[in-house]
Design a protein around this motif. Sequence first.
Motif, PDB file in Angstrom:
ATOM      1  N   THR A   1       0.833  -1.198   0.000  1.00 19.84           N
ATOM      2  CA  THR A   1       0.000   0.000   0.000  1.00 19.84           C
ATOM      3  C   THR A   1       0.870   1.251   0.000  1.00 19.84           C
ATOM      4  OG1 THR A   1      -1.726   1.248   1.152  1.00 19.84           O
ATOM      5  CG2 THR A   1      -0.213  -0.005   2.532  1.00 19.84           C
ATOM      6  N   ASP A   2       0.354   2.311  -0.596  1.00 21.98           N
ATOM      7  CA  ASP A   2       1.060   3.596  -0.580  1.00 21.98           C
ATOM      8  C   ASP A   2       0.567   4.509   0.539  1.00 21.98           C
ATOM      9  OD1 ASP A   2      -1.431   4.399  -1.474  1.00 21.98           O
ATOM     10  OD2 ASP A   2      -0.677   5.552  -3.174  1.00 21.98           O
ATOM     11  N   THR A   3      -0.381   4.037   1.340  1.00 23.17           N
ATOM     12  CA  THR A   3      -1.012   4.848   2.378  1.00 23.17           C
ATOM     13  C   THR A   3      -0.827   4.197   3.741  1.00 23.17           C
ATOM     14  OG1 THR A   3      -2.670   5.573   0.779  1.00 23.17           O
ATOM     15  CG2 THR A   3      -3.171   5.933   3.110  1.00 23.17           C
TER      16      THR A   3
ATOM     17  N   SER B   1       2.990   2.750   5.311  1.00 24.02           N
ATOM     18  CA  SER B   1       2.909   2.327   3.915  1.00 24.02           C
ATOM     19  C   SER B   1       3.897   1.188   3.695  1.00 24.02           C
ATOM     20  CB  SER B   1       3.211   3.496   2.982  1.00 24.02           C
ATOM     21  OG  SER B   1       4.524   3.977   3.219  1.00 24.02           O
TER      22      SER B   1
END
Length: 143
Positions: free
Chosen positions: A23-25, A57
């Motif tokens: 995930t980038d979050t 992340s």
Amino acid sequence: MPQLSAVSASPVGETGYSGQVTTDTGAGTLYWMVSTSATPPAMGALKAAESQPVTASGVQSVSGSALVPDTAYHLHVMQDDGAGHESAVLSSGVFMTVAPHGNVPAAFGPGDWSITDLGSGSDARLSLTGLPDCLTSAPTGQN
């Protein structure tokens, strides 16, 4: 909006699994479900399944059990960032749980098998000993 990538899953023994997704979050909740269908589940069903908090992340790992042995599954994941934004549902390729050990014959050596010519010129019978009844002999080379 969270962006997920690189989802993968693999079996752990006869009834377990482990999976990963990137995930980038680094906030919110990761939701996942394992099913025999390659089609992503409805969002409500996915959110009612398994979940864990996301605090950074990067790669997130998930795992579970209670699957059926010798069955094909897919891992479906999505993330909610806690601020009302949801990622798309991402699904893994297929993975297969392991067959029960009772169905796997033990290793055997040259003294545990024989080949008999059935007299027709090309047909033979392979006989195996020490295996379950359903595997003790099988004709080969039949035309």
